[in-house]
Design an enzyme around this catalytic site. Structure first.
Site, PDB file in Angstrom:
ATOM      1  N   ASP A  32       0.851  -1.204   0.000  1.00 30.11           N
ATOM      2  CA  ASP A  32       0.000   0.000   0.000  1.00 30.11           C
ATOM      3  C   ASP A  32       0.876   1.240   0.000  1.00 30.11           C
ATOM      4  O   ASP A  32       1.944   1.248   0.606  1.00 30.11           O
ATOM      5  CB  ASP A  32      -0.904  -0.018   1.255  1.00 30.11           C
ATOM      6  CG  ASP A  32      -2.173   0.763   1.044  1.00 30.11           C
ATOM      7  OD1 ASP A  32      -2.088   1.984   0.863  1.00 30.11           O
ATOM      8  OD2 ASP A  32      -3.267   0.152   1.056  1.00 30.11           O
ATOM      9  N   THR A  36      -5.056   6.485   0.425  1.00 26.00           N
ATOM     10  CA  THR A  36      -6.302   6.562   1.199  1.00 26.00           C
ATOM     11  C   THR A  36      -6.320   5.535   2.316  1.00 26.00           C
ATOM     12  O   THR A  36      -7.230   5.544   3.139  1.00 26.00           O
ATOM     13  CB  THR A  36      -7.542   6.314   0.296  1.00 26.00           C
ATOM     14  OG1 THR A  36      -7.313   5.102  -0.452  1.00 26.00           O
ATOM     15  CG2 THR A  36      -7.769   7.472  -0.643  1.00 26.00           C
ATOM     16  N   TYR A 144     -11.815   7.080 -13.035  1.00 29.41           N
ATOM     17  CA  TYR A 144     -12.033   5.834 -12.289  1.00 29.41           C
ATOM     18  C   TYR A 144     -12.770   4.814 -13.167  1.00 29.41           C
ATOM     19  O   TYR A 144     -12.306   3.685 -13.343  1.00 29.41           O
ATOM     20  CB  TYR A 144     -12.836   6.160 -11.031  1.00 29.41           C
ATOM     21  CG  TYR A 144     -13.112   5.001 -10.116  1.00 29.41           C
ATOM     22  CD1 TYR A 144     -12.120   4.486  -9.281  1.00 29.41           C
ATOM     23  CD2 TYR A 144     -14.387   4.429 -10.042  1.00 29.41           C
ATOM     24  CE1 TYR A 144     -12.390   3.429  -8.419  1.00 29.41           C
ATOM     25  CE2 TYR A 144     -14.664   3.380  -9.181  1.00 29.41           C
ATOM     26  CZ  TYR A 144     -13.663   2.878  -8.365  1.00 29.41           C
ATOM     27  OH  TYR A 144     -13.937   1.833  -7.511  1.00 29.41           O
ATOM     28  N   TYR A 158      -4.384 -10.470 -20.888  1.00 24.70           N
ATOM     29  CA  TYR A 158      -3.326 -11.323 -20.311  1.00 24.70           C
ATOM     30  C   TYR A 158      -3.809 -12.780 -20.255  1.00 24.70           C
ATOM     31  O   TYR A 158      -3.024 -13.711 -20.456  1.00 24.70           O
ATOM     32  CB  TYR A 158      -2.941 -10.850 -18.897  1.00 24.70           C
ATOM     33  CG  TYR A 158      -1.832  -9.820 -18.880  1.00 24.70           C
ATOM     34  CD1 TYR A 158      -2.043  -8.520 -19.312  1.00 24.70           C
ATOM     35  CD2 TYR A 158      -0.553 -10.149 -18.421  1.00 24.70           C
ATOM     36  CE1 TYR A 158      -1.022  -7.570 -19.288  1.00 24.70           C
ATOM     37  CE2 TYR A 158       0.470  -9.205 -18.394  1.00 24.70           C
ATOM     38  CZ  TYR A 158       0.227  -7.926 -18.831  1.00 24.70           C
ATOM     39  OH  TYR A 158       1.236  -6.988 -18.811  1.00 24.70           O
TER      40      TYR A 158
HETATM   41  N1  LIG Z   1     -15.839   0.028  -1.286  1.00 25.65           N
HETATM   42  C1  LIG Z   1     -16.603  -0.109  -2.331  1.00 25.65           C
HETATM   43  O1  LIG Z   1     -17.827   0.068  -2.235  1.00 25.65           O
HETATM   44  C2  LIG Z   1     -16.031  -0.509  -3.671  1.00 25.65           C
HETATM   45  C3  LIG Z   1     -16.925  -0.642  -4.752  1.00 25.65           C
HETATM   46  C4  LIG Z   1     -16.403  -1.007  -5.983  1.00 25.65           C
HETATM   47  C5  LIG Z   1     -15.063  -1.289  -6.140  1.00 25.65           C
HETATM   48  N2  LIG Z   1     -14.227  -1.153  -5.068  1.00 25.65           N
HETATM   49  C6  LIG Z   1     -12.803  -1.400  -5.313  1.00 25.65           C
HETATM   50  O2  LIG Z   1     -12.227  -2.120  -4.227  1.00 25.65           O
HETATM   51  C7  LIG Z   1     -10.903  -1.660  -3.990  1.00 25.65           C
HETATM   52  C8  LIG Z   1     -10.753  -1.233  -2.536  1.00 25.65           C
HETATM   53  O3  LIG Z   1     -11.663  -0.199  -2.246  1.00 25.65           O
HETATM   54  P1  LIG Z   1     -11.807   0.429  -0.788  1.00 25.65           P
HETATM   55  O4  LIG Z   1     -13.216   0.802  -0.605  1.00 25.65           O
HETATM   56  O5  LIG Z   1     -11.172  -0.452   0.191  1.00 25.65           O
HETATM   57  O6  LIG Z   1     -10.991   1.776  -0.993  1.00 25.65           O
HETATM   58  P2  LIG Z   1      -9.858   2.434  -0.062  1.00 25.65           P
HETATM   59  O7  LIG Z   1      -9.600   3.787  -0.638  1.00 25.65           O
HETATM   60  O8  LIG Z   1     -10.231   2.323   1.364  1.00 25.65           O
HETATM   61  O9  LIG Z   1      -8.637   1.475  -0.323  1.00 25.65           O
HETATM   62  C9  LIG Z   1      -7.787   1.576  -1.430  1.00 25.65           C
HETATM   63  C10 LIG Z   1      -6.373   1.295  -0.964  1.00 25.65           C
HETATM   64  O10 LIG Z   1      -5.489   1.360  -2.086  1.00 25.65           O
HETATM   65  C11 LIG Z   1      -4.351   2.121  -1.724  1.00 25.65           C
HETATM   66  N3  LIG Z   1      -3.784   2.709  -2.941  1.00 25.65           N
HETATM   67  C12 LIG Z   1      -4.338   3.649  -3.747  1.00 25.65           C
HETATM   68  N4  LIG Z   1      -3.522   3.919  -4.776  1.00 25.65           N
HETATM   69  C13 LIG Z   1      -2.425   3.131  -4.623  1.00 25.65           C
HETATM   70  C14 LIG Z   1      -1.223   2.951  -5.352  1.00 25.65           C
HETATM   71  N5  LIG Z   1      -0.998   3.646  -6.478  1.00 25.65           N
HETATM   72  N6  LIG Z   1      -0.320   2.064  -4.897  1.00 25.65           N
HETATM   73  C15 LIG Z   1      -0.536   1.351  -3.756  1.00 25.65           C
HETATM   74  N7  LIG Z   1      -1.661   1.478  -3.024  1.00 25.65           N
HETATM   75  C16 LIG Z   1      -2.594   2.360  -3.449  1.00 25.65           C
HETATM   76  C17 LIG Z   1      -4.869   3.156  -0.746  1.00 25.65           C
HETATM   77  O11 LIG Z   1      -3.871   3.740   0.057  1.00 25.65           O
HETATM   78  C18 LIG Z   1      -5.867   2.332   0.051  1.00 25.65           C
HETATM   79  O12 LIG Z   1      -5.262   1.673   1.136  1.00 25.65           O
HETATM   80  C19 LIG Z   1     -10.641  -0.524  -4.989  1.00 25.65           C
HETATM   81  O13 LIG Z   1      -9.933  -1.042  -6.086  1.00 25.65           O
HETATM   82  C20 LIG Z   1     -12.015  -0.100  -5.401  1.00 25.65           C
HETATM   83  O14 LIG Z   1     -12.021   0.407  -6.709  1.00 25.65           O
HETATM   84  C21 LIG Z   1     -14.683  -0.754  -3.842  1.00 25.65           C
END
Ligand SMILES: NC(=O)c1ccc[n+]([C@@H]2O[C@H](COP(=O)([O-])OP(=O)(O)OC[C@H]3O[C@@H](n4cnc5c(N)ncnc54)[C@H](O)[C@@H]3O)[C@@H](O)[C@H]2O)c1
Length: 312
Positions: A32, A36, A144, A158
């Protein structure tokens, strides 16, 4: 025991996934960059003998040993992913390429946390996986939505080109403890405003609907997809089809928190979908998965979390 890499493991969903993987005996490397994510989400794991943390940005290549990659790294809420939209697309696309290359090099299986946003503002309801979506390519959500669509394309290429074992999961709105209080997502917003006694922000007339999946159900679906036979690659919708309007959600939050907050109606932001509901029949037939936690029960857990957080 399997060695799992969880990108975005310090985020909301990723930290719950790390908990579950460790709980069943896997070893976990959480990667990470803390864009966020938060130390608080994983501090209870730091002394765990099978847990490691690597501070790394997935837009850069990574070389480590692993058997399974869960690619969750990406800011998920509009306030976060719109803060630096170019970086969001980079994370979606370069992050996917780097993790796919790592999977290829390691002979690992890889799961992509995709999103219902690939359906855009849908004109098919509920959305099955066969629906191609209605996405604005140049709007403020596009970094996004299109980034995630491109990541799906990469996963499938892939798979076709290199026979890589892939899993693509389309996640619908998920909520629960460890969401961030200021991430602008509706469930956390309503709860925090209600607990602080501030007016609850309703965008538009509040009649737009959403479905909400509790985090434990979501993580269960993710593990089932990752563990499913190689032929099940997705995309698979995972979410809770029970649909609620924003007004209904606000009413539930007010009741469960005992808050006297008023409702504050505000203009709708750009490209906000009016309706979003998963068709989860594929997750049912392929993974024997269905959500179990009711909105009411999930809200009680989430409200408890925010109460403790706001008291600190
Ligand atoms: N929570 C939801 O409702 C939801 C819905 C659809 C998809 N998702 C997907 O699930 C995943 C997790 O979502 P979440 O709700 O836990 O979000 P979140 O923002 O809490 O977690 C995302 C994590 O990714 C890390 N991150 C961001 N950019 C990065 C990078 N370039 N390199 C390394 N780490 C990086 C952030 O620091 C964070 O810890 C995401 O890919 C999101 O698109 C979530």
């Amino acid at each position: 025991m399997s060695a799992a890499l969880v990108t975005g493991g310090a985020g909301f969903l990723g930290s719950h996934l790390c908990d579950r993987l460790l709980g069943r005996g896997d070893s976990v490397l959480c990667v990470d960059n803390f864009f966020t994510g938060s130390q608080r989400n994983i501090e209870h794991l730091e002394q765990h003998p099978r847990f490691d943390l690597l501070r790394h940005d997935v837009t850069l290549p990574l070389h480590i040993e692993t058997e399974r990659i869960f690619n969750l790294a990406c800011p998920a809420s509009p306030v976060h992913y719109q803060r630096d939209p170019v970086q969001t697309t980079r994370t979606c696309v370069l992050g996917a390429i780097n993790m796919l290359d790592l999977a290829l090099q390691q002979g690992a299986r890889i799961l992509q946390a995709s999103t219902s946003e690939v359906y855009g503002d849908p004109d098919v309801h509920p959305q099955p996986e066969s629906y191609w979506g209605r996405v604005n390519p140049i709007g403020i959500r596009s970094c996004y939505d299109e980034g995630k669509r491109c990541a799906e394309t990469l996963f499938f290429d892939y798979h076709r080109q290199h026979r890589l074992e892939i899993k693509v999961m389309r996640i619908f709105n998920t909520y629960g403890p460890r969401m961030q209080p200021d991430d602008g997502r509706v469930v956390s917003n309503f709860i925090v405003q209600a607990l602080r006694g501030e007016p609850i922000s309703i965008y538009g007339d509040g009649q737009q609907t959403r479905s909400f999946c509790y985090v434990d159900d979501l993580v269960e679906g993710m593990l089932r997809l990752m563990d499913a036979e190689a032929g099940i690659i997705g995309p698979v919708n995972v979410g809770n089809p029970a649909e609620f309007s924003m007004l209904e959600l606000a009413e539930k939050v007010l009741r469960l928190t005992g808050s006297r907050s008023t409702l504050d109606f505000k203009p709708l932001p750009g490209d906000d979908p009016k309706q979003r509901q998963p068709d989860i029949s594929l997750a049912g037939s392929a993974l024997d998965w269905a959500p179990r936690v009711s909105l009411e029960d999930g809200l009680v857990e989430t409200i408890g979390y925010f109460r403790r957080l706001l008291a600190t």
